[in-house]
Design an enzyme around this catalytic site. Structure first.
Site, PDB file in Angstrom:
ATOM      1  N   HIS A 267     -17.938  21.263  26.516  1.00  0.00           N
ATOM      2  CA  HIS A 267     -19.143  21.647  26.466  1.00  0.00           C
ATOM      3  C   HIS A 267     -19.045  23.096  25.646  1.00  0.00           C
ATOM      4  O   HIS A 267     -20.325  24.346  25.697  1.00  0.00           O
ATOM      5  CB  HIS A 267     -20.235  22.559  27.623  1.00  0.00           C
TER       6      HIS A 267
ATOM      7  N   GLU B 150     -28.938   9.798  27.036  1.00  0.00           N
ATOM      8  CA  GLU B 150     -28.596  10.624  25.633  1.00  0.00           C
ATOM      9  C   GLU B 150     -29.162   9.030  24.920  1.00  0.00           C
ATOM     10  O   GLU B 150     -29.588   9.287  23.726  1.00  0.00           O
ATOM     11  CB  GLU B 150     -27.450  11.080  25.602  1.00  0.00           C
TER      12      GLU B 150
END
Lengths: 325, 335
Positions: A129, A60
């Site tokens: 999540h 990321e």
């Protein structure tokens, strides 16, 4: 007009802008060959090729660093962070680098980039999540924060975000990916910093964002049956914030209820409450009420997650109780 | 891994005199900056490259004006080496309105886009992925630009370093990473906290990068490896890692006298000071003592003038405070 799902609207919005502007590129994990883990980017690799639509490793920091370096040198990157929770592993690039560099360099650099991310709960994915992180992004000077709630807005606000010369965090409510509405044909371009009044009423104003917008609309229908006539405003853009529309609609009814998916503390509704208190306090007829996810990590089990995230029932009962107290 | 090394054009005596001048300019500029700290004219913190000048100067000599530099919070030398004048850099350290960023960035964030200095980054390792992005942009647009990214040995143990190296390798990006290994990660000896002997080069080879070790106190040697790595990047042959061994003469930052280092080690490295060493080499190559003295006088004049001009700079006005958060020049977050 065609029926389009929220997830299909993402690909259509990106494709619309990639056709228009050769400098728009797109990178992220599984966005190309796989078409996105939520199937939001199906067809883009096929149409635009592997030079403009690039699959990346699970890195990321590299994804967002690359987007930043590309933006400062003339490209208009769209980067995907698959789940908004993952911003925590690359937040330095967002907050310290992308958001601050224009200011620090006295305006020498611009960062026309968009970071899209699947945000929030409703899919039973558990705490890592499912978080709604719009409040993380909203509190950082130098970031624009956009949260669409309908397929048409996905396209129009995506176009506006890509065309905007500043960094935009574009949060897609995962709970809405499968929703479907009529969307006009042809190019759709919206503008940032514009809230939308979805329903006008005289008794109370419900202000909602992202996945909370359809719930607020449903709640307003039920409340109408109970004699409480509600305005519903979709915020759509936290930064810039359309305070003119919000303050006007709140003043008109004298009551504000915020419907927020983020955990309680420092949610956007807290900031809105502060603005309302400072600027239109004497237009209020009763307390401001915030309806939020409690200040907890989101649980995985469907029964528990449903208790945590504001539901239509909770909105209706909270508004009803407050209006009749 | 091995690749063919493109021919590098050698430096002639004039080039080397220019390289000497640059190293000396970096040295005298930073010594002046340090003096001005002691006078409390330079505020905040500052990280000096004293002793490491051969790397910034040698690499810059190998770059085209259109190439990009990505530097760290220890970035005065890398900024000046790209041709940014001394006055705005010094004025930035003083927080004056004639500073490089009008006082909004400070010592750790020197940036001059017009000189290809695409920022100085003060979060360890963060700029390695950003340099990859610039390199990607050059590759995408088909320009021959190369991104050169400087960092210290301490950066090799942070995640962004590893993500960037892999990323640069898989996309075959025109980026050259330059690790200035000064043996000390802030206050700790790097080998005490790193599992391999050469923190950048040993890791880079594992990611498939061309990996080069060089004496970072020898500007000519630095120039040669940098020119070769930059030529490879320009030719589309992908990224390289240069690990340049060097030593900082002072501490990590302004507040650090560097007392944790053994005297014998400091003495050993002071004897390898790149500037006297280069001075000797130039005399051996046929430069005259007079030529070198004239260069030294010229640099002193430049530093003195920059000092005067920087001090004469105004205090940044309130008009700057709310400017340039956004591309429209403003900072408004609401209507």
């Amino acid at each position: 007009m065609a029926q389009l799902t929220f997830r299909e609207a993402i690909a259509r919005g990106i494709a619309q802008e990639m056709r228009r502007d050769e400098s728009v590129v797109f990178l992220g994990e599984d966005i190309g060959a796989a078409g996105g883990v939520f199937k939001g980017t199906v067809g883009l690799l096929e149409e635009f090729g592997g030079v403009r639509v690039r699959d990346t490793p699970i890195s990321e920091q590299a994804i967002l660093g690359a987007a930043m370096g590309a933006a400062m040198t003339g490209l208009k990157p769209i980067a995907e962070i698959m789940f908004a929770d993952f911003f925590a592993v690359c937040w330095d690039i967002v907050v310290n680098e992308i958001a601050k560099s224009r200011y620090m360099t006295n305006g020498q650099m611009t960062f026309p980039l968009v970071i899209r991310s699947g945000n929030g709960g409703g899919l039973r994915f558990g705490a890592q999540h499912s978080q709604s992180v719009e409040n993380w992004a909203m509190m950082v000077p130098g970031l624009k924060v956009v949260v669409p709630s309908t397929p048409e807005d996905v396209i129009g606000l995506m176009a506006a975000s890509i065309r905007d010369p500043d960094p935009v965090i574009f949060l897609e409510a995962k709970a809405l990916y499968s929703t479907k509405t009529e969307v006009p044909d042809g190019e759709i371009v919206d503008s940032l910093g514009t809230a939308k009044v979805l329903r006008s009423g005289s008794n109370a104003t419900l202000v909602a964002l992202g996945a909370m917008v359809p719930k607020a609309m449903k709640a307003a229908e039920e409340l109408a049956g109970q004699g409480i006539d509600c305005t519903v405003v979709d915020v759509r853009s936290l930064v810039p914030l359309d305070t003119q529309t919000l303050l006007r609609e709140i003043s008109a009814t004298g009551r504000l209820f915020t419907i927020e998916e983020n955990p309680r503390l420092c949610g956007w509704g807290g900031e809105l409450s502060s603005i309302v208190s400072e600027e239109i306090f004497y237009d209020l007829d009763g307390p401001i009420v915030r309806i939020t996810t409690p200040h907890i990590p989101l649980p995985a089990a469907d029964a528990l997650e449903d208790m945590a995230i504001p539901s239509v029932e909770r909105i209706v009962s909270t508004v009803n109780k407050s209006m009749n107290s | 891994m091995t690749t063919t090394t493109p021919a590098v054009s050698p430096l002639d005596l004039d080039d080397k005199l220019a390289l000497y001048r640059m190293q000396l300019a970096l040295r005298l500029f930073e010594q002046r900056a340090y003096d001005m700290f002691l006078e409390n004219l330079v505020k905040g913190t500052s990280h000096l490259s004293l002793g490491q000048e051969a790397i910034a100067a040698g690499v810059a000599a190998a770059m085209k004006p259109t190439d990009w530099t990505f530097a760290t919070y220890r970035g005065h030398a890398h900024t000046l080496a790209r041709g940014v004048p001394m006055t705005p850099v010094l004025a930035e350290l003083l927080g004056r309105s004639n500073g490089l960023m009008a006082g909004k960035g400070g010592s750790m964030h020197l940036t001059s886009v017009e000189h290809g200095v695409m920022g100085s980054y003060a979060i360890i390792g963060a700029h390695l992925p950003i340099a990859c992005g610039a390199a990607w942009s050059a590759q995408f647009r088909g320009t021959d630009q190369v991104a050169v990214c400087f960092f210290g040995d301490g950066s090799t143990n942070i995640g962004a370093f590893h993500e960037a190296l892999n990323f640069a390798a898989i996309w075959k990006l025109p980026v050259v990473f330059v690790c200035e290994n000064n043996l000390w990660m802030e206050y700790t000896r790097t080998t005490e906290v790193t599992a391999v002997e050469n923190p950048a080069a040993d890791r880079a080879s594992a990611y498939g990068l061309e990996s080069i070790m060089v004496d970072g106190n020898d500007a000519d040697a630095v120039y040669e490896v940098a020119a070769a790595a930059i030529a490879r990047a320009r030719a589309g042959e992908g990224p390289s890692m240069i690990e340049a061994k060097t030593y900082r003469h002072g501490g990590h930052s302004r507040a650090d006298p560097g007392k944790y280092r053994p005297d014998s080690e400091v003495a050993e490295w002071l004897a390898k000071d790149p500037i006297p060493r280069y001075h000797t080499r130039l005399l051996e190559l046929g430069a005259s003592e007079d030529q070198l003295v004239e260069i030294e006088r010229d640099v002193v004049r430049e530093v003195d003038l920059a000092t005067e001009q920087a001090k004469a700079g105004g205090v940044p006005g309130e008009d700057l405070l709310m400017k340039d958060v956004w591309a429209d020049g403003g900072s408004s977050w609401r209507n």
